[in-house]
Design an enzyme around this catalytic site. Structure first.
Site, short mmCIF file in Angstrom:
data_model
loop_
_atom_site.label_atom_id
_atom_site.label_comp_id
_atom_site.label_asym_id
_atom_site.label_seq_id
_atom_site.Cartn_x
_atom_site.Cartn_y
_atom_site.Cartn_z
N GLU A 76 33.54 47.63 48.17
CA GLU A 76 34.31 46.78 48.82
C GLU A 76 33.52 45.41 49.49
OE1 GLU A 76 37.43 45.57 47.43
OE2 GLU A 76 38.27 47.47 48.17
N HIS A 77 33.71 44.44 49.32
CA HIS A 77 33.00 43.36 49.70
C HIS A 77 31.39 43.37 49.31
CE1 HIS A 77 35.88 41.20 52.37
NE2 HIS A 77 36.52 42.37 52.47
N THR A 78 31.25 43.87 48.23
CA THR A 78 30.35 44.04 47.62
C THR A 78 29.62 43.01 46.68
OG1 THR A 78 30.93 45.88 46.50
CG2 THR A 78 29.22 46.48 48.08
N GLY A 111 50.44 39.41 47.65
CA GLY A 111 49.74 39.51 49.03
C GLY A 111 49.62 40.91 49.13
N ALA A 112 49.71 41.85 48.46
CA ALA A 112 49.35 43.34 48.71
C ALA A 112 48.20 43.63 48.47
CB ALA A 112 50.57 44.14 47.95
N GLY A 113 47.35 42.95 47.63
CA GLY A 113 45.69 42.93 47.49
C GLY A 113 45.63 43.65 46.28
N SER A 119 46.76 36.83 41.62
CA SER A 119 46.16 35.44 41.49
C SER A 119 45.14 35.62 40.32
CB SER A 119 45.45 34.81 42.47
OG SER A 119 44.87 35.79 43.48
N GLU A 121 39.43 29.67 40.56
CA GLU A 121 40.00 30.13 42.22
C GLU A 121 38.88 29.58 43.16
OE1 GLU A 121 41.89 33.52 42.35
OE2 GLU A 121 41.77 33.67 44.61
N ASP A 151 37.75 40.81 40.91
CA ASP A 151 39.05 41.06 40.37
C ASP A 151 39.39 40.50 38.95
OD1 ASP A 151 39.38 41.31 43.01
OD2 ASP A 151 40.08 39.77 43.63
#
Ligand code: GLA
Length: 390
Positions: free
Chosen positions: A40-42, A127-129, A133, A165, A177
């Site tokens: 995550e965040h990688t 909005g639940a991740g 989008s 995006e 994503d």
């Protein structure tokens, strides 16, 4: 692909709406949301991720028009948009921008795009991740590709969706994503190297274990400044290292030793952020080995460690996410849990033995309501194929 009852009824609704609005038969595309098991965040640090497409999707019905207009109907919002293909720009409505941004990127690649009609809707909670989008962007890219015979390959569609995006919607997300939505494969996770974009499908056949998503019901806002701040902090760390190691281009190339030596003395906060990212990459590589060996327990422990890092070092969690992870930790039958996605809300992802799911949900729902005064939503994720024609 064998469609489930839910998929059939969702696509049926979209087709009905399309026929009623445009009086013609559409082509229908399904584009799924995603989960991410670890990493995550990688992605925007050129690291590794391990996402999968899921059984929640956007359904998009489309057909060509004879003129140069774009007519879009959002079935779930009950709103529509009418615009001109020659004047594609961000709207005040915001929701059409995910589609228009892709139209613009396809045009920017020099592809001729004509007018088209579009009705879309689906069951990815907003909005639940779970990346509704990205699913919408990939659905649009795929639709235009089919409608106008553009012959774009899937990776091109992923990249232009991400660019839409980044540039049109204005969220500086990484590639995970869109990649997961487009490239997903049933019962497999994707081990993606965000630097080389090489990827491998790793079977995720964990008999008797399910992916349970616990939705905090806290709406995360990716566009929120924090996401972009984390990106900047990572870049600041890279700059500090580069002064000594010019070959280091991103945190992917950085080691923990480099961070200790060059970042820790200069900026304690930036150090923490970068340390999380470098550790998370190492953790993902080890977790991939766990999965190959079939050691799901070891894999689960790494998910807990990721949560710890995201919460304490990277600081992208929130009390609701922390609460949900704390509650399941050490519980028999819960193999691993962590917050998922950008953070500040959305879901936790949990690997849970089937036999204990009902009991877990029955206990957690009132506990969450008492502690956070919010309703807990629960989704059972199934790993499905990526964007396709149905
Ligand atoms: C969001 C972004 C992704 C990724 C995750 C965090 O989902 O869209 O690109 O950065 O956050 O891992």
């Amino acid at each position: 692909m064998i469609a489930t009852q839910q998929e059939k009824s969702l696509s049926f609704r979209i087709i009905e709406k399309f026929k009623e609005t445009f009086n013609t038969d559409p082509m229908v595309i399904r584009s799924p949301g995603r989960v991410n098991l670890i990493g995550e965040h990688t992605d925007y640090n050129n690291g590794f991720v391990m996402p999968a497409a899921i059984n929640k999707a956007i359904y998009m019905a489309v057909s060509r028009r004879d003129d140069d207009l774009i007519h879009i109907v959002s079935q779930d919002l009950e709103l529509s948009y009418l615009g001109d293909i020659a004047k594609v720009e961000p709207t005040s409505l915001h929701w059409p921008d995910y589609i228009l941004g892709v139209v613009q990127q396809v045009q920017a690649l020099g592809h001729p795009v004509g007018g088209f009609n579009c009705v879309f809707g689906g069951d990815i909670p907003l909005g639940a991740g779970m990346s509704s989008s990205a699913a919408l962007e990939c659905a649009t890219a795929f639709s235009l590709n089919e409608l106008f015979g553009l012959k774009m390959d899937p990776l091109t569609m992923v990249k232009l969706s991400q660019k839409a995006e980044n540039e049109f919607v204005g969220v500086k997300c990484g590639i995970m994503d869109q990649f997961a939505s487009m490239f997903g494969r049933r019962n497999h996770v994707i081990r993606l190297d965000c630097q080389s974009l090489e990827y491998e499908y790793v079977p995720f056949n964990t008999d008797g274990i399910r992916i349970v998503l616990l939705d905090t019901n806290v709406k995360h806002s990716l566009a929120s400044s924090e996401y972009n701040t984390r990106r900047q902090q990572c870049e600041a760390g890279v700059a500090l290292i580069r002064a000594h190691h010019p070959e280091v281009r991103s945190l992917r190339d950085a080691t923990l030793e480099m961070l200790d030596k060059h970042v820790a003395p200069a900026d304690a906060l930036v150090y923490q952020r970068c340390q999380y990212v470098v550790e998370e990459n190492l953790r993902l590589l080890a977790a991939g080995e766990d999965l190959k060996k079939g050691d799901i327990e070891a894999f689960g422990q790494k998910m807990f460690a990721t949560h710890e890092g995201l919460s304490r070092k990277y600081a992208v969690s929130c009390p609701e996410l922390d609460f949900l992870v704390e509650q399941v930790k050490g519980r028999p039958g819960v193999i691993g849990a962590r917050m998922m996605g950008g953070g500040f809300g959305g879901c936790t992802i949990n690997l849970v033995r089937e036999a204990v799911i009902d009991e877990l949900v029955a206990e957690l729902t009132p506990a969450y309501a008492r502690a956070m005064n919010k309703e807990l939503k629960v989704y059972i994720g199934q790993i499905e194929n990526g964007t396709s024609l149905i």
